[in-house]
Write a protein that holds these residues in place. Structure first.
Motif, PDB file in Angstrom:
ATOM      1  N   TYR A 120      31.107  -1.038 -31.446  1.00 40.29           N
ATOM      2  CA  TYR A 120      30.022  -1.690 -30.715  1.00 40.29           C
ATOM      3  C   TYR A 120      29.357  -2.602 -31.647  1.00 40.29           C
ATOM      4  O   TYR A 120      29.547  -2.605 -32.590  1.00 40.29           O
ATOM      5  CB  TYR A 120      28.795  -0.386 -30.565  1.00 40.29           C
ATOM      6  CG  TYR A 120      29.119   0.589 -29.641  1.00 40.29           C
ATOM      7  CD1 TYR A 120      29.361   0.666 -28.384  1.00 40.29           C
ATOM      8  CD2 TYR A 120      29.487   1.984 -30.164  1.00 40.29           C
ATOM      9  CE1 TYR A 120      29.315   1.738 -27.390  1.00 40.29           C
ATOM     10  CE2 TYR A 120      30.260   2.806 -29.407  1.00 40.29           C
ATOM     11  CZ  TYR A 120      29.935   2.769 -28.082  1.00 40.29           C
ATOM     12  OH  TYR A 120      30.347   3.897 -27.315  1.00 40.29           O
TER      13      TYR A 120
ATOM     14  N   ARG B 262      36.555  -0.401 -26.613  1.00 41.18           N
ATOM     15  CA  ARG B 262      37.376   0.858 -26.811  1.00 41.18           C
ATOM     16  C   ARG B 262      38.819   0.768 -27.378  1.00 41.18           C
ATOM     17  O   ARG B 262      39.594  -0.068 -26.569  1.00 41.18           O
ATOM     18  CB  ARG B 262      37.432   1.729 -25.231  1.00 41.18           C
ATOM     19  CG  ARG B 262      37.928   2.909 -25.360  1.00 41.18           C
ATOM     20  CD  ARG B 262      37.464   3.927 -24.183  1.00 41.18           C
ATOM     21  NE  ARG B 262      38.171   5.113 -24.447  1.00 41.18           N
ATOM     22  CZ  ARG B 262      37.738   6.105 -23.579  1.00 41.18           C
ATOM     23  NH1 ARG B 262      36.708   6.063 -22.774  1.00 41.18           N
ATOM     24  NH2 ARG B 262      38.390   7.265 -23.473  1.00 41.18           N
TER      25      ARG B 262
ATOM     26  N   GLN C 217      22.610  -4.192 -27.766  1.00 41.54           N
ATOM     27  CA  GLN C 217      24.164  -4.141 -27.763  1.00 41.54           C
ATOM     28  C   GLN C 217      24.455  -5.541 -27.043  1.00 41.54           C
ATOM     29  O   GLN C 217      24.463  -5.655 -25.931  1.00 41.54           O
ATOM     30  CB  GLN C 217      24.481  -3.007 -27.213  1.00 41.54           C
ATOM     31  CG  GLN C 217      26.095  -3.145 -27.009  1.00 41.54           C
ATOM     32  CD  GLN C 217      26.570  -1.628 -26.196  1.00 41.54           C
ATOM     33  OE1 GLN C 217      25.773  -0.329 -26.471  1.00 41.54           O
ATOM     34  NE2 GLN C 217      27.624  -1.675 -25.276  1.00 41.54           N
TER      35      GLN C 217
ATOM     36  N   GLU D 135      31.025  -4.137 -26.284  1.00 44.07           N
ATOM     37  CA  GLU D 135      31.457  -2.862 -26.439  1.00 44.07           C
ATOM     38  C   GLU D 135      33.223  -2.803 -26.463  1.00 44.07           C
ATOM     39  O   GLU D 135      33.611  -3.601 -25.432  1.00 44.07           O
ATOM     40  CB  GLU D 135      31.172  -1.520 -25.668  1.00 44.07           C
ATOM     41  CG  GLU D 135      31.969  -0.185 -25.795  1.00 44.07           C
ATOM     42  CD  GLU D 135      31.567   0.745 -24.570  1.00 44.07           C
ATOM     43  OE1 GLU D 135      31.981   1.913 -24.864  1.00 44.07           O
ATOM     44  OE2 GLU D 135      30.813   0.383 -23.922  1.00 44.07           O
TER      45      GLU D 135
ATOM     46  N   CYS E  75      40.289  -4.260 -31.444  1.00 41.85           N
ATOM     47  CA  CYS E  75      38.991  -4.280 -31.083  1.00 41.85           C
ATOM     48  C   CYS E  75      38.234  -5.015 -32.249  1.00 41.85           C
ATOM     49  O   CYS E  75      37.301  -5.686 -32.287  1.00 41.85           O
ATOM     50  CB  CYS E  75      38.368  -2.949 -31.192  1.00 41.85           C
ATOM     51  SG  CYS E  75      38.502  -2.093 -29.621  1.00 41.85           S
TER      52      CYS E  75
ATOM     53  N   SER F 217      35.314   3.846 -30.305  1.00 41.89           N
ATOM     54  CA  SER F 217      34.619   2.977 -29.706  1.00 41.89           C
ATOM     55  C   SER F 217      33.915   1.727 -30.901  1.00 41.89           C
ATOM     56  O   SER F 217      33.477   2.392 -31.515  1.00 41.89           O
ATOM     57  CB  SER F 217      33.586   3.194 -28.544  1.00 41.89           C
ATOM     58  OG  SER F 217      34.207   3.890 -27.430  1.00 41.89           O
TER      59      SER F 217
END
Length: 442
Positions: A75, A97, A92, A95, A120, A73
């Motif tokens: 962040y 994944r 945060q 996010e 990502c 993941s």
């Protein structure tokens, strides 16, 4: 034309010219003043608009990839550039994944890792402003899956991490490296996360109070954090705290103080048949023991030096002493400096903890401990022993000899004694029978 008419004509002409000059100057001055006013108004508007213009958001970003055993993941975190108490107030903001298994599963297909991370990382490009890409740090922490792979083959684990690092380095961010974190680190970082999000750390910036059981109830003292780390023993434990000072508040609980002190004694390791603490050999407790110096002075103040006071009684008296309110203690011992007076509860508890749990004295062997201040007029301490030890190290010199030998001394003593005896006899004869003495002389 006569002289008078000529004078009048000249005067009229001069006055007309002067009037024109004045009019011209006045118009120019008014024009200059008007232009200056317009410039000043424009400048004021420009300065006002510039000063009150909304400032751009001064924030920082950071990226952390959690490479777990089953998945990865990403962040994205954000915090104001102006830190609070030297700590970023982090939030945060995103996010992502990563699709697929954990990175440890790519050990036989490391060439696919770059594609695996693409979606990502591209999402991070979109979320973080382009102007801040180069100053945004990127970290990757691998956990259980990679820890197991490293146990199986350190070479394969390093190979996976190398490919991950090369892949992440291709992005315009400030890549800081990829590493396998230990289980202890994972737990510690999780503890920080939970306490941070629950506001526990910030509650410490607003309520810097330490409730200490080793001080009397009602005792208060403000301590500078920097003072805690000024000694060699505490220097290695120095850390940054979110406050510069804190207040000690005493609660006067002997049992809690005793438990805190016991944490100083490590009894979990002993390489010998019997240990005191911290792996130090402890011989059997036999015979009598002399407790002097600080042992004596503290116990003397507490009136606990009598050999008739049992260990149970000493402990009970310490409990009562520590529980006494601070104001009552100050009144009872008005002549003692507060610095020393405030520490007798801790000092007495420390001595008992050291003797009972550290050196393993029992209720029976306690009777063999003698708290000693003086012996035959000399202070019981280290100084006399130190001197005796040093004098034993000084080489002995030859003893001084008498000027005469023993036989010569005896001969001379007998000779002069006989002379003295003879002189005495002659003196007595002269004194009692002077005529007889003179007749013989004649």
């Amino acid at each position: 034309m006569g002289r008078e008419e000529l004078f009048l004509t000249f005067s009229f002409s001069s006055g007309f010219q002067e009037s024109n000059v004045k009019t011209f100057c006045s118009k120019n001055i008014l024009a200059i003043l008007g232009f200056s006013s317009i410039i000043a108004v424009i400048a004021l508007l420009a300065v006002g608009l510039t000063q009150n213009k909304a400032l751009p958001e001064n924030v920082k970003y950071g990226i952390v990839l959690d490479a777990g055993s089953s998945h990865t993941s990403l962040y994205i975190y954000k915090w104001p550039a102006e830190k609070e108490n030297d700590t970023g107030v982090v939030h945060q903001v995103e996010e992502c994944r990563v699709k697929g298994p954990g990175i440890s599963k790519f050990v036989q297909k490391v060439n696919e890792i770059g594609i695996y991370l693409t979606d990502c990382m591209e999402r991070a490009r979109e979320v973080i402003p382009r102007s801040q890409h180069q100053e945004t740090p990127v970290y990757l922490g691998a956990t259980a899956g990679m820890r197991l792979l490293r146990m199986e083959s350190e070479e394969l684990a390093d190979r996976v991490l190398d490919v991950v690092e090369r892949s992440l380095s291709n992005y315009p961010f400030d890549f800081q490296g990829a590493r396998i974190i230990t289980g202890q680190e994972e737990g510690a970082y999780g503890w920080i996360t939970i306490n941070y999000l629950l506001g526990k750390f910030s509650q410490v910036s607003s309520n810097e109070i330490l409730r200490d059981p080793c001080f009397h109830p009602g005792y208060k003292k403000v301590v500078n954090v920097s003072d805690l780390y000024k000694t060699p023993c505490t220097k290695r434990f120095e850390m940054t705290l979110p406050f510069q000072q804190f207040e000690i508040q005493g609660i006067g609980n002997y049992q809690q103080c005793h438990q805190r002190i016991l944490e100083l004694f490590n009894t979990s390791y002993c390489p010998y048949s019997q240990c005191a603490f911290n792996g130090i050999f402890l011989p059997p407790l036999q015979g009598d023991f002399g407790a002097f110096s600080a042992f004596y002075f503290v116990m003397k103040f507490l009136n606990l030096t009598s050999e008739k006071v049992s260990q149970e009684k000493v402990t009970e008296m310490m409990k009562k002493f520590c529980a006494q309110p601070w104001e009552e203690i100050k009144t009872s011992y008005a002549g003692v400096k507060e610095k020393y007076l405030s520490e007798y509860c801790f000092s007495g508890t420390y001595i008992l903890s050291l003797l009972l749990q550290g050196y393993h004295f029992t209720a029976d062997s306690w009777e063999h401990i003698h708290f000693i201040g003086k012996i035959q007029g000399s202070d019981a301490g280290w100084t006399l022993g130190y001197m005796l030890n040093l004098t034993n190290m000084i080489p002995a010199e030859q003893p001084l000899s008498t000027p005469l030998s023993h036989s010569t001394y005896v001969f001379l003593m007998v000779l002069f004694s006989l002379v003295l005896f003879t002189v005495a006899i002659i003196g007595l004869l002269i004194f009692h029978k002077p005529s007889y003495f003179w007749k013989d002389m004649v």
